[in-house]
Motif scaffolding. Sequence first.
Motif, PDB file in Angstrom:
ATOM      1  N   GLY A   1       9.457  -3.080   6.505  1.00  0.00           N
ATOM      2  CA  GLY A   1       9.957  -3.821   5.521  1.00  0.00           C
ATOM      3  C   GLY A   1      10.084  -5.571   5.698  1.00  0.00           C
ATOM      4  N   PHE A   2       9.779  -6.213   4.358  1.00  0.00           N
ATOM      5  CA  PHE A   2       9.866  -7.664   4.650  1.00  0.00           C
ATOM      6  C   PHE A   2      11.330  -8.200   4.758  1.00  0.00           C
ATOM      7  N   GLY A   3      12.546  -7.408   4.337  1.00  0.00           N
ATOM      8  CA  GLY A   3      13.815  -7.952   4.189  1.00  0.00           C
ATOM      9  C   GLY A   3      14.258  -8.254   3.012  1.00  0.00           C
TER      10      GLY A   3
ATOM     11  N   ALA B   1       5.091   0.314   4.566  1.00  0.00           N
ATOM     12  CA  ALA B   1       6.596   0.246   4.801  1.00  0.00           C
ATOM     13  C   ALA B   1       7.171   0.637   6.331  1.00  0.00           C
TER      14      ALA B   1
ATOM     15  N   GLY C   1       0.592  -1.246   0.068  1.00  0.00           N
ATOM     16  CA  GLY C   1       0.079   0.029   0.035  1.00  0.00           C
ATOM     17  C   GLY C   1       0.788   1.203   0.198  1.00  0.00           C
TER      18      GLY C   1
HETATM   19  P1  NAP Z   1      10.959   1.858  -1.838  1.00  0.00           P
HETATM   20  O1  NAP Z   1      12.196   2.655  -2.053  1.00  0.00           O
HETATM   21  O2  NAP Z   1      10.494   1.103  -3.089  1.00  0.00           O
HETATM   22  O3  NAP Z   1      11.192   0.517  -0.822  1.00  0.00           O
HETATM   23  C1  NAP Z   1      12.288   0.607  -0.074  1.00  0.00           C
HETATM   24  C2  NAP Z   1      12.081  -0.491   0.951  1.00  0.00           C
HETATM   25  O4  NAP Z   1      11.049  -0.121   1.833  1.00  0.00           O
HETATM   26  C3  NAP Z   1      11.512  -1.670   0.374  1.00  0.00           C
HETATM   27  O5  NAP Z   1      12.693  -2.686  -0.633  1.00  0.00           O
HETATM   28  C4  NAP Z   1      10.573  -2.295   1.377  1.00  0.00           C
HETATM   29  O6  NAP Z   1      11.754  -3.101   2.515  1.00  0.00           O
HETATM   30  C5  NAP Z   1      10.089  -1.293   2.034  1.00  0.00           C
HETATM   31  N1  NAP Z   1       8.794  -1.081   1.480  1.00  0.00           N
HETATM   32  C6  NAP Z   1       8.439  -0.050   0.640  1.00  0.00           C
HETATM   33  N2  NAP Z   1       7.022  -0.170   0.619  1.00  0.00           N
HETATM   34  C7  NAP Z   1       6.501  -1.070   1.401  1.00  0.00           C
HETATM   35  C8  NAP Z   1       5.182  -1.617   1.547  1.00  0.00           C
HETATM   36  N3  NAP Z   1       4.384  -1.122   1.000  1.00  0.00           N
HETATM   37  N4  NAP Z   1       5.290  -2.603   2.654  1.00  0.00           N
HETATM   38  C9  NAP Z   1       6.170  -3.129   3.001  1.00  0.00           C
HETATM   39  N5  NAP Z   1       7.750  -2.610   2.973  1.00  0.00           N
HETATM   40  C10 NAP Z   1       7.636  -1.487   2.038  1.00  0.00           C
HETATM   41  O7  NAP Z   1       9.642   2.486  -1.317  1.00  0.00           O
HETATM   42  P2  NAP Z   1       9.550   4.072  -0.741  1.00  0.00           P
HETATM   43  O8  NAP Z   1       9.659   4.990  -2.049  1.00  0.00           O
HETATM   44  O9  NAP Z   1      10.489   4.364   0.534  1.00  0.00           O
HETATM   45  O10 NAP Z   1       8.051   4.093  -0.329  1.00  0.00           O
HETATM   46  C11 NAP Z   1       7.792   3.791   0.951  1.00  0.00           C
HETATM   47  C12 NAP Z   1       6.187   3.460   1.103  1.00  0.00           C
HETATM   48  O11 NAP Z   1       5.705   4.879   0.932  1.00  0.00           O
HETATM   49  C13 NAP Z   1       5.356   2.773   0.146  1.00  0.00           C
HETATM   50  O12 NAP Z   1       4.281   2.099   0.813  1.00  0.00           O
HETATM   51  C14 NAP Z   1       4.963   3.668  -0.891  1.00  0.00           C
HETATM   52  O13 NAP Z   1       3.734   3.444  -1.522  1.00  0.00           O
HETATM   53  C15 NAP Z   1       4.704   5.083   0.017  1.00  0.00           C
HETATM   54  N6  NAP Z   1       4.825   6.123  -0.757  1.00  0.00           N
HETATM   55  C16 NAP Z   1       5.928   6.698  -1.523  1.00  0.00           C
HETATM   56  C17 NAP Z   1       6.077   7.719  -2.118  1.00  0.00           C
HETATM   57  C18 NAP Z   1       7.413   8.128  -2.729  1.00  0.00           C
HETATM   58  O14 NAP Z   1       7.556   9.044  -3.166  1.00  0.00           O
HETATM   59  N7  NAP Z   1       8.494   7.169  -2.793  1.00  0.00           N
HETATM   60  C19 NAP Z   1       5.049   8.521  -2.215  1.00  0.00           C
HETATM   61  C20 NAP Z   1       3.759   8.194  -1.574  1.00  0.00           C
HETATM   62  C21 NAP Z   1       3.706   7.014  -1.045  1.00  0.00           C
HETATM   63  P3  NAP Z   1      12.339  -4.526   2.468  1.00  0.00           P
HETATM   64  O15 NAP Z   1      13.127  -4.345   1.083  1.00  0.00           O
HETATM   65  O16 NAP Z   1      12.829  -4.742   3.679  1.00  0.00           O
HETATM   66  O17 NAP Z   1      11.165  -5.404   2.184  1.00  0.00           O
END
Ligand code: NAP
Length: 249
Positions: free
Chosen positions: A49-51, A32, A8
Amino acid sequence: MPHLLILGGTTEASALAKIVYEQGIAATFSYAGRVAAPKAQPLPTRVGGFGGVEGLTRYIRDNGITHVVDATHPFAAQMSANAVAACAATGTQLVALTRAPWVPEVGDNWIHVNDIGAAAEALGGDRKRVFLAIGRMHLDDFARLPQHFYLLRLVDQPGPLPLPDAQAIVDTGPFTVEGDRALMEDYAIDIVVSKNAGGTGARAKLEAARALGLPVVMIDRPDLPDRMEVHDVDAVMTWLAHAGTDLGV
Ligand code: NAP
Ligand code: 3Y8
Protein backbone atom coordinates in the motif's frame (compact mmCIF):
# COMPACT_ATOMS: atom_id res chain seq x y z
CA MET A 1 9.83 13.93 -18.06
CA PRO A 2 6.57 11.90 -18.26
CA HIS A 3 6.21 8.98 -15.83
CA LEU A 4 3.16 6.67 -15.70
CA LEU A 5 1.93 4.82 -12.60
CA ILE A 6 -0.14 1.68 -13.34
CA LEU A 7 -2.25 0.42 -10.42
CA GLY A 8 -2.39 -3.27 -11.32
CA GLY A 9 -3.68 -6.65 -10.25
CA THR A 10 -5.82 -7.62 -13.25
CA THR A 11 -5.43 -9.29 -16.62
CA GLU A 12 -5.95 -5.94 -18.34
CA ALA A 13 -3.28 -4.26 -16.19
CA SER A 14 -0.78 -6.89 -17.30
CA ALA A 15 -1.72 -6.41 -20.94
CA LEU A 16 -1.26 -2.63 -20.57
CA ALA A 17 2.14 -3.06 -18.87
CA LYS A 18 3.37 -5.10 -21.86
CA ILE A 19 2.40 -2.41 -24.41
CA VAL A 20 3.78 0.44 -22.26
CA TYR A 21 7.08 -1.43 -21.89
CA GLU A 22 7.29 -2.19 -25.62
CA GLN A 23 6.74 1.47 -26.42
CA GLY A 24 9.50 2.50 -24.04
CA ILE A 25 7.27 4.74 -21.92
CA ALA A 26 8.64 5.44 -18.43
CA ALA A 27 6.28 3.67 -16.04
CA THR A 28 6.01 1.93 -12.68
CA PHE A 29 3.66 -1.00 -12.01
CA SER A 30 2.05 -1.29 -8.58
CA TYR A 31 0.65 -4.28 -6.64
CA ALA A 32 -1.01 -4.19 -3.23
CA GLY A 33 1.12 -7.10 -2.04
CA ARG A 34 -1.99 -9.15 -1.51
CA VAL A 35 -0.55 -12.48 -2.64
CA ALA A 36 2.76 -14.29 -2.26
CA ALA A 37 3.88 -14.27 -5.89
CA PRO A 38 2.06 -11.83 -8.14
CA LYS A 39 2.66 -12.12 -11.86
CA ALA A 40 6.05 -10.69 -12.87
CA GLN A 41 5.77 -7.53 -14.96
CA PRO A 42 8.23 -6.16 -17.59
CA LEU A 43 8.08 -2.74 -15.88
CA PRO A 44 9.74 -1.66 -12.61
CA THR A 45 7.30 -2.88 -9.97
CA ARG A 46 6.48 -1.67 -6.45
CA VAL A 47 4.55 -3.83 -3.98
CA GLY A 48 2.45 -2.72 -0.98
CA GLY A 49 0.00 0.00 0.00
CA PHE A 50 0.94 3.66 -0.41
CA GLY A 51 -0.50 4.69 2.97
CA GLY A 52 -3.92 6.04 2.05
CA VAL A 53 -4.59 9.16 0.00
CA GLU A 54 -1.77 11.11 1.62
CA GLY A 55 0.69 8.29 0.99
CA LEU A 56 -0.30 8.10 -2.67
CA THR A 57 -0.18 11.90 -2.95
CA ARG A 58 3.35 11.87 -1.53
CA TYR A 59 4.34 8.98 -3.84
CA ILE A 60 3.09 10.90 -6.91
CA ARG A 61 5.02 14.02 -5.94
CA ASP A 62 8.23 12.26 -4.83
CA ASN A 63 8.39 10.10 -7.97
CA GLY A 64 7.37 12.73 -10.53
CA ILE A 65 4.32 10.72 -11.63
CA THR A 66 2.59 12.58 -14.47
CA HIS A 67 -0.19 10.06 -15.33
CA VAL A 68 -2.02 7.38 -13.35
CA VAL A 69 -3.87 4.43 -14.90
CA ASP A 70 -6.14 2.73 -12.36
CA ALA A 71 -6.27 -0.78 -13.79
CA THR A 72 -7.32 -2.40 -10.52
CA HIS A 73 -10.15 -4.91 -10.16
CA PRO A 74 -13.71 -3.43 -10.01
CA PHE A 75 -13.96 -4.60 -6.40
CA ALA A 76 -10.79 -2.72 -5.40
CA ALA A 77 -12.99 0.25 -4.50
CA GLN A 78 -10.72 1.75 -1.84
CA MET A 79 -7.72 1.95 -4.17
CA SER A 80 -9.86 3.52 -6.89
CA ALA A 81 -11.27 6.11 -4.50
CA ASN A 82 -7.79 6.95 -3.24
CA ALA A 83 -6.51 7.36 -6.81
CA VAL A 84 -9.28 9.87 -7.62
CA ALA A 85 -8.52 11.89 -4.48
CA ALA A 86 -4.72 11.85 -4.84
CA CYS A 87 -4.80 12.75 -8.54
CA ALA A 88 -7.17 15.65 -7.79
CA ALA A 89 -4.87 16.82 -4.99
CA THR A 90 -1.82 16.77 -7.25
CA GLY A 91 -3.41 17.74 -10.56
CA THR A 92 -2.30 14.42 -12.07
CA GLN A 93 -4.04 12.98 -15.14
CA LEU A 94 -6.07 9.85 -14.23
CA VAL A 95 -7.88 7.26 -16.31
CA ALA A 96 -9.42 3.97 -15.16
CA LEU A 97 -8.97 0.88 -17.33
CA THR A 98 -11.97 -1.19 -16.38
CA ARG A 99 -14.03 -3.93 -17.97
CA ALA A 100 -17.76 -3.96 -18.58
CA PRO A 101 -19.79 -5.98 -16.06
CA TRP A 102 -20.93 -9.43 -17.14
CA VAL A 103 -24.57 -9.65 -18.18
CA PRO A 104 -26.66 -12.83 -18.00
CA GLU A 105 -27.10 -14.78 -21.23
CA VAL A 106 -29.80 -17.24 -22.32
CA GLY A 107 -29.66 -20.23 -19.98
CA ASP A 108 -28.17 -18.29 -17.07
CA ASN A 109 -29.88 -18.45 -13.69
CA TRP A 110 -28.41 -15.51 -11.74
CA ILE A 111 -29.45 -14.23 -8.35
CA HIS A 112 -28.27 -10.59 -8.24
CA VAL A 113 -27.14 -9.30 -4.83
CA ASN A 114 -25.66 -5.95 -3.82
CA ASP A 115 -22.69 -7.08 -1.77
CA ILE A 116 -20.90 -10.04 -0.23
CA GLY A 117 -23.06 -10.06 2.92
CA ALA A 118 -26.19 -10.30 0.77
CA ALA A 119 -24.58 -13.17 -1.16
CA ALA A 120 -24.34 -15.17 2.08
CA GLU A 121 -28.01 -14.45 2.81
CA ALA A 122 -28.96 -15.62 -0.67
CA LEU A 123 -27.64 -19.12 0.09
CA GLY A 124 -30.56 -19.75 2.43
CA GLY A 125 -30.68 -22.16 5.35
CA ASP A 126 -30.88 -25.66 3.90
CA ARG A 127 -27.47 -27.23 3.35
CA LYS A 128 -25.95 -26.66 -0.09
CA ARG A 129 -22.65 -27.44 -1.82
CA VAL A 130 -21.31 -23.99 -2.72
CA PHE A 131 -18.51 -23.03 -5.14
CA LEU A 132 -17.38 -19.87 -3.36
CA ALA A 133 -15.15 -18.31 -6.04
CA ILE A 134 -14.62 -14.91 -4.47
CA GLY A 135 -11.15 -15.45 -3.03
CA ARG A 136 -9.92 -15.30 0.53
CA MET A 137 -10.63 -11.79 1.81
CA HIS A 138 -14.34 -12.18 2.55
CA LEU A 139 -14.73 -15.71 3.88
CA ASP A 140 -15.80 -14.40 7.30
CA ASP A 141 -19.10 -13.26 5.77
CA PHE A 142 -19.97 -16.94 5.32
CA ALA A 143 -18.79 -18.16 8.75
CA ARG A 144 -22.35 -17.63 10.09
CA LEU A 145 -23.58 -20.26 7.60
CA PRO A 146 -21.50 -23.29 8.66
CA GLN A 147 -24.13 -25.76 7.49
CA HIS A 148 -23.01 -25.50 3.86
CA PHE A 149 -20.09 -27.25 2.15
CA TYR A 150 -17.79 -24.66 0.53
CA LEU A 151 -15.42 -25.24 -2.36
CA LEU A 152 -12.94 -22.33 -2.20
CA ARG A 153 -10.58 -21.23 -4.97
CA LEU A 154 -7.70 -19.18 -3.59
CA VAL A 155 -4.52 -17.63 -4.90
CA ASP A 156 -2.36 -18.84 -1.99
CA GLN A 157 -2.52 -21.79 0.42
CA PRO A 158 -4.74 -20.50 3.25
CA GLY A 159 -4.24 -20.71 7.00
CA PRO A 160 -7.04 -22.08 9.19
CA LEU A 161 -10.40 -21.44 7.51
CA PRO A 162 -13.45 -19.88 9.27
CA LEU A 163 -15.65 -22.53 7.60
CA PRO A 164 -15.93 -26.02 9.19
CA ASP A 165 -16.89 -27.86 6.01
CA ALA A 166 -14.66 -26.45 3.24
CA GLN A 167 -12.18 -27.60 0.63
CA ALA A 168 -9.62 -25.06 -0.69
CA ILE A 169 -8.20 -25.27 -4.22
CA VAL A 170 -5.12 -23.11 -4.87
CA ASP A 171 -5.18 -21.75 -8.45
CA THR A 172 -4.86 -18.32 -10.06
CA GLY A 173 -6.13 -19.18 -13.53
CA PRO A 174 -6.56 -18.49 -16.34
CA PHE A 175 -9.47 -20.85 -15.83
CA THR A 176 -11.20 -22.90 -18.54
CA VAL A 177 -14.86 -23.83 -18.94
CA GLU A 178 -13.92 -27.50 -19.11
CA GLY A 179 -11.77 -27.24 -16.02
CA ASP A 180 -14.42 -25.37 -14.04
CA ARG A 181 -17.18 -27.71 -15.20
CA ALA A 182 -15.15 -30.77 -14.12
CA LEU A 183 -14.40 -29.10 -10.78
CA MET A 184 -18.09 -28.41 -10.14
CA GLU A 185 -19.08 -31.95 -11.13
CA ASP A 186 -16.33 -33.53 -9.02
CA TYR A 187 -17.56 -31.62 -5.96
CA ALA A 188 -21.29 -32.00 -6.81
CA ILE A 189 -21.73 -28.23 -6.58
CA ASP A 190 -25.34 -26.92 -6.25
CA ILE A 191 -24.69 -23.17 -6.49
CA VAL A 192 -21.88 -20.73 -7.44
CA VAL A 193 -21.04 -17.40 -5.76
CA SER A 194 -19.20 -14.90 -7.99
CA LYS A 195 -18.19 -11.24 -8.03
CA ASN A 196 -19.19 -9.39 -11.15
CA ALA A 197 -15.52 -8.96 -12.07
CA GLY A 198 -16.09 -8.70 -15.81
CA GLY A 199 -13.25 -9.45 -18.17
CA THR A 200 -12.03 -12.86 -19.20
CA GLY A 201 -9.92 -14.07 -16.25
CA ALA A 202 -12.79 -15.27 -14.09
CA ARG A 203 -15.70 -15.89 -16.43
CA ALA A 204 -15.18 -19.63 -17.12
CA LYS A 205 -17.13 -20.60 -13.99
CA LEU A 206 -20.22 -18.76 -15.30
CA GLU A 207 -20.20 -20.71 -18.56
CA ALA A 208 -19.63 -23.95 -16.67
CA ALA A 209 -22.56 -23.14 -14.35
CA ARG A 210 -24.80 -22.45 -17.37
CA ALA A 211 -23.80 -25.77 -18.94
CA LEU A 212 -24.62 -27.58 -15.69
CA GLY A 213 -27.85 -25.63 -15.12
CA LEU A 214 -26.58 -24.27 -11.79
CA PRO A 215 -27.71 -20.99 -10.20
CA VAL A 216 -25.12 -18.24 -9.71
CA VAL A 217 -25.26 -15.70 -6.88
CA MET A 218 -23.81 -12.67 -8.71
CA ILE A 219 -22.40 -9.90 -6.52
CA ASP A 220 -22.79 -6.47 -8.11
CA ARG A 221 -19.85 -4.12 -8.07
CA PRO A 222 -19.30 -1.51 -5.35
CA ASP A 223 -19.96 2.10 -6.34
CA LEU A 224 -16.90 4.00 -7.51
CA PRO A 225 -16.33 7.78 -7.67
CA ASP A 226 -16.68 9.51 -11.04
CA ARG A 227 -13.52 9.34 -13.11
CA MET A 228 -12.67 8.92 -16.78
CA GLU A 229 -13.03 5.24 -17.75
CA VAL A 230 -11.89 3.31 -20.81
CA HIS A 231 -12.40 -0.36 -21.55
CA ASP A 232 -9.37 -1.44 -23.51
CA VAL A 233 -5.60 -0.94 -23.70
CA ASP A 234 -5.71 0.91 -27.05
CA ALA A 235 -7.97 3.54 -25.51
CA VAL A 236 -5.44 4.02 -22.69
CA MET A 237 -2.63 4.52 -25.25
CA THR A 238 -4.76 7.07 -27.12
CA TRP A 239 -5.48 8.85 -23.84
CA LEU A 240 -1.76 8.89 -22.99
CA ALA A 241 -0.93 10.40 -26.37
CA HIS A 242 -3.37 13.26 -25.84
CA ALA A 243 -3.25 13.68 -22.07
CA GLY A 244 -1.27 16.88 -22.13
CA THR A 245 2.22 15.40 -22.29
CA ASP A 246 4.18 14.15 -25.24
CA LEU A 247 4.97 10.60 -24.13
CA GLY A 248 6.50 9.71 -27.42
CA VAL A 249 3.55 7.43 -28.25
P1 NAP B 1 -8.82 -2.31 -2.08
O1 NAP B 1 -9.65 -2.94 -1.02
O2 NAP B 1 -9.44 -1.33 -3.00
O3 NAP B 1 -7.55 -1.58 -1.45
C1 NAP B 1 -7.19 -1.70 -0.08
C2 NAP B 1 -5.81 -1.08 0.05
O4 NAP B 1 -4.87 -1.93 -0.62
C3 NAP B 1 -5.68 0.26 -0.70
O5 NAP B 1 -6.20 1.31 0.06
C4 NAP B 1 -4.18 0.34 -0.89
O6 NAP B 1 -3.51 0.59 0.35
C5 NAP B 1 -3.86 -1.10 -1.24
N1 NAP B 1 -3.88 -1.36 -2.70
C6 NAP B 1 -4.89 -1.90 -3.43
N2 NAP B 1 -4.50 -2.07 -4.71
C7 NAP B 1 -3.23 -1.61 -4.78
C8 NAP B 1 -2.27 -1.52 -5.83
N3 NAP B 1 -2.54 -1.96 -7.07
N4 NAP B 1 -1.03 -0.96 -5.54
C9 NAP B 1 -0.76 -0.54 -4.28
N5 NAP B 1 -1.61 -0.63 -3.24
C10 NAP B 1 -2.83 -1.15 -3.51
O7 NAP B 1 -8.09 -3.43 -2.96
P2 NAP B 1 -8.28 -5.03 -2.92
O8 NAP B 1 -9.66 -5.34 -3.32
O9 NAP B 1 -7.69 -5.49 -1.61
O10 NAP B 1 -7.34 -5.46 -4.14
C11 NAP B 1 -5.95 -5.54 -3.92
C12 NAP B 1 -5.29 -5.89 -5.24
O11 NAP B 1 -5.81 -7.12 -5.75
C13 NAP B 1 -5.48 -4.86 -6.33
O12 NAP B 1 -4.29 -4.80 -7.10
C14 NAP B 1 -6.59 -5.43 -7.18
O13 NAP B 1 -6.50 -4.99 -8.53
C15 NAP B 1 -6.29 -6.91 -7.07
N6 NAP B 1 -7.49 -7.72 -7.25
C16 NAP B 1 -8.54 -7.55 -6.40
C17 NAP B 1 -9.68 -8.34 -6.60
C18 NAP B 1 -10.85 -8.24 -5.68
O14 NAP B 1 -11.74 -9.07 -5.80
N7 NAP B 1 -10.88 -7.26 -4.79
C19 NAP B 1 -9.71 -9.26 -7.66
C20 NAP B 1 -8.60 -9.38 -8.51
C21 NAP B 1 -7.49 -8.61 -8.30
P3 NAP B 1 -3.09 2.09 0.81
O15 NAP B 1 -4.38 2.74 1.22
O16 NAP B 1 -2.13 1.85 1.95
O17 NAP B 1 -2.45 2.76 -0.38
C1 3Y8 C 1 -2.76 -9.55 -6.05
C2 3Y8 C 1 -1.74 -10.78 -8.65
C3 3Y8 C 1 -3.12 -11.48 -14.50
C4 3Y8 C 1 -4.06 -11.09 -13.45
C5 3Y8 C 1 -4.97 -12.24 -13.05
C6 3Y8 C 1 -8.74 -10.70 -13.42
C7 3Y8 C 1 -8.27 -12.13 -13.54
C8 3Y8 C 1 -6.97 -14.05 -12.50
C9 3Y8 C 1 -9.85 -14.11 -11.55
C10 3Y8 C 1 -12.25 -17.49 -9.42
C11 3Y8 C 1 -12.10 -16.02 -9.25
C12 3Y8 C 1 -10.78 -13.39 -7.36
C13 3Y8 C 1 -9.30 -13.16 -6.94
C14 3Y8 C 1 -9.37 -13.46 -9.22
C15 3Y8 C 1 -9.08 -13.32 -10.54
C16 3Y8 C 1 -7.38 -12.56 -12.35
C17 3Y8 C 1 -6.12 -11.71 -12.19
C18 3Y8 C 1 -8.04 -12.37 -11.00
C19 3Y8 C 1 -10.65 -14.04 -8.74
C20 3Y8 C 1 -4.24 -11.82 -8.77
C21 3Y8 C 1 -3.13 -11.01 -8.16
C22 3Y8 C 1 -3.55 -10.47 -6.98
C23 3Y8 C 1 -4.88 -10.88 -6.77
C24 3Y8 C 1 -5.66 -10.55 -5.57
C25 3Y8 C 1 -6.80 -11.49 -5.39
C26 3Y8 C 1 -7.71 -11.22 -4.18
C27 3Y8 C 1 -8.97 -12.04 -4.58
C28 3Y8 C 1 -9.02 -11.90 -6.10
C29 3Y8 C 1 -8.67 -14.39 -6.32
C30 3Y8 C 1 -1.45 -11.14 -10.06
C31 3Y8 C 1 -3.87 -13.25 -8.99
C32 3Y8 C 1 -11.50 -14.24 -6.34
C33 3Y8 C 1 -11.54 -12.05 -7.54
O1 3Y8 C 1 -5.64 -14.40 -1.30
C34 3Y8 C 1 -5.95 -13.21 -1.41
O2 3Y8 C 1 -5.89 -12.36 -0.48
C35 3Y8 C 1 -6.47 -12.81 -2.77
C36 3Y8 C 1 -7.14 -11.64 -2.86
C37 3Y8 C 1 -7.99 -9.74 -4.01
C38 3Y8 C 1 -10.26 -11.51 -3.99
C39 3Y8 C 1 -10.43 -11.81 -2.55
O3 3Y8 C 1 -11.27 -11.12 -1.98
O4 3Y8 C 1 -9.74 -12.74 -2.05
N1 3Y8 C 1 -7.71 -11.39 -6.50
N2 3Y8 C 1 -5.30 -11.68 -7.76
C40 3Y8 C 1 -2.80 -8.17 -6.60
C41 3Y8 C 1 -2.02 -7.22 -5.73
O5 3Y8 C 1 -1.33 -7.66 -4.79
O6 3Y8 C 1 -2.10 -6.00 -6.04
O7 3Y8 C 1 -1.89 -10.37 -10.94
O8 3Y8 C 1 -0.75 -12.13 -10.22
C42 3Y8 C 1 -4.72 -11.15 -10.04
C43 3Y8 C 1 -5.89 -11.75 -10.70
N3 3Y8 C 1 -6.89 -12.27 -10.07
O9 3Y8 C 1 -2.28 -10.61 -14.88
O10 3Y8 C 1 -3.18 -12.60 -15.07
O11 3Y8 C 1 -8.19 -9.89 -14.15
O12 3Y8 C 1 -9.67 -10.42 -12.62
N4 3Y8 C 1 -8.63 -12.96 -8.23
C44 3Y8 C 1 -12.78 -12.14 -8.42
O13 3Y8 C 1 -12.71 -11.64 -9.55
O14 3Y8 C 1 -13.78 -12.72 -7.97
C45 3Y8 C 1 -10.71 -15.59 -8.77
O15 3Y8 C 1 -11.55 -18.24 -8.68
O16 3Y8 C 1 -13.07 -17.92 -10.25
